[in-house]
Motif scaffolding. Sequence first.
Motif, mmCIF file in Angstrom:
data_model
loop_
_atom_site.group_PDB
_atom_site.id
_atom_site.type_symbol
_atom_site.label_atom_id
_atom_site.label_comp_id
_atom_site.label_asym_id
_atom_site.label_seq_id
_atom_site.Cartn_x
_atom_site.Cartn_y
_atom_site.Cartn_z
ATOM 1 N N ARG A 334 0.815 -1.209 0.000
ATOM 2 C CA ARG A 334 0.000 0.000 0.000
ATOM 3 C C ARG A 334 0.854 1.267 0.000
ATOM 4 O O ARG A 334 0.401 2.328 -0.429
ATOM 5 N N GLU A 335 2.074 1.164 0.503
ATOM 6 C CA GLU A 335 2.933 2.347 0.589
ATOM 7 C C GLU A 335 3.713 2.607 -0.695
ATOM 8 O O GLU A 335 4.289 3.669 -0.869
ATOM 9 N N ALA A 336 3.738 1.636 -1.601
ATOM 10 C CA ALA A 336 4.501 1.789 -2.841
ATOM 11 C C ALA A 336 3.740 2.665 -3.831
ATOM 12 O O ALA A 336 2.511 2.809 -3.755
ATOM 13 N N SER A 337 4.470 3.257 -4.783
ATOM 14 C CA SER A 337 3.827 4.092 -5.802
ATOM 15 C C SER A 337 4.515 3.916 -7.142
ATOM 16 O O SER A 337 5.710 3.619 -7.215
ATOM 17 N N TYR A 338 3.730 4.088 -8.181
ATOM 18 C CA TYR A 338 4.235 3.986 -9.564
ATOM 19 C C TYR A 338 3.420 4.961 -10.405
ATOM 20 O O TYR A 338 2.193 4.867 -10.474
ATOM 21 N N GLU A 339 4.093 5.912 -11.035
ATOM 22 C CA GLU A 339 3.408 6.971 -11.776
ATOM 23 C C GLU A 339 4.004 7.089 -13.172
ATOM 24 O O GLU A 339 5.226 7.078 -13.339
ATOM 25 N N VAL A 340 3.140 7.215 -14.160
ATOM 26 C CA VAL A 340 3.574 7.391 -15.544
ATOM 27 C C VAL A 340 2.880 8.615 -16.130
ATOM 28 O O VAL A 340 1.659 8.766 -16.020
ATOM 29 N N ILE A 341 3.662 9.500 -16.751
ATOM 30 C CA ILE A 341 3.125 10.680 -17.423
ATOM 31 C C ILE A 341 3.413 10.527 -18.913
ATOM 32 O O ILE A 341 4.539 10.753 -19.363
ATOM 33 N N PRO A 342 2.424 10.094 -19.715
ATOM 34 C CA PRO A 342 2.675 9.882 -21.150
ATOM 35 C C PRO A 342 2.504 11.169 -21.945
ATOM 36 O O PRO A 342 1.752 12.073 -21.560
ATOM 37 N N GLY A 343 3.208 11.237 -23.066
ATOM 38 C CA GLY A 343 3.077 12.381 -23.955
ATOM 39 C C GLY A 343 3.183 11.967 -25.408
ATOM 40 O O GLY A 343 4.115 11.260 -25.797
ATOM 41 N N LEU A 344 2.217 12.380 -26.216
ATOM 42 C CA LEU A 344 2.231 12.159 -27.661
ATOM 43 C C LEU A 344 2.116 13.526 -28.313
ATOM 44 O O LEU A 344 1.079 14.191 -28.206
#
Length: 419
Positions: A334-344
């Motif tokens: 629950r404490e882990a995080s994963y974030e992706v910011i895509p751009g086209l």
Amino acid sequence: METGLEKARSLLGSRHLQRPQVIPPLEHPLEFPFPIPEEVQNIRRVADLPENLKKLLTELNVAPQVWGFATGLAKKGPLPPFESSRRSYFQKLGLEIYPMKEALVRQERASALAFSLWPDNPLANFQRNHWESGAFVRFSGGVKLPDQSVCTYCLIEKAITPVTHSVVIFEKDSEGTVVLGSTSPKVVRAPYYLPGVEIFLRENARGTVVLLHSFPPYLESRPIVRARVAANAHLELLVVTLFPGKTLGRDIEVVVDGREGKAVVEMSSCSKDQNFSANDVRIVLDAPKTRAEIKTRGLSTEQGRQVSVVSIETTEQAVKSEGHLEAMGLLQSREASYEVIPGLISRVDDVFLDHEAFIGKILEEVVFYLKTRGFSEQEAMFLLIRSHLEPIVHYLPEPLRWEVLKIAEMVVNGRGREW
């Protein structure tokens, strides 16, 4: 004359579409000579290695007689016999492979291309001014080694330093695979490690470059990668992170400026404890009928954090081009995080760009189902994570693939925590 890449970036600035800044600054100021962290002040020889690191090397089947090279402690003397014979073997096939300092004396191409793609920022300038080691690898025109991996394991790592720079060239009509780095964390006698790689693919070349990033827990690392892909050439860049260290910030840019060129960037990473990993990855299509793919697979456990800005940009020259982004993140706590910011980002109408993303936790009901089939909880967890990482790691040469999956299993099971 302004290049297509410069024009695209000026357009981005004028339309307020600047890329988010995700790579953190170094906690320690850039200074030379390099300060020695307390964690490694007393490590001078193999006998001084932490027991966890010795255990990791044993589990990876690394022979004790090469532990000095595997950990970067063997800074002087000849290459070990297996590395020397491998280098001689590839040179007979038409491959040029030298330490960078030696290549700058013997190879005109090395001195002409080294740092030619380098960005203009304080970190990159520091690398340019203070680099001390690295590898030069050149596939001559027409040389094809599709089924053999050219590993520069000891060539680079025998003189491990906080700043290393490598140049890889695939000449016209050549084909091959180059592996930079290793699965064993190095004893780096500095608070940071700043590796750099420049990759050149000429016309009709097919090149695969594997970057293995495995850093000790006290280390801040900021790798920079630059690549250029010519007409009808195909680059496959595989970036695998086993241990991210304290913080890891990658800056990767690939420019495809030849007609019908293709670039694929695939990344697999694990983040655990309180590690923070950041990626800034972009492919710029600057010629007609080009193609780009970026695929990421990430695992965050405990309080590990990952964030990636991934983008594909097309200039006015990139008519009839295609691009695809794919991001998959898996959370084990629950404490882990994963974030992706895509751009086209496109500056021409006649292109096709798309993306897909999925981030989720490991489903408890799936783990329960596997446990009813006789698997332990750890075995069930690793089966799910292995299936998550497999689409990327299956491209690796078989020995490296086994080592990567072994380390992933250790991370999942809480082993190898310190190294």
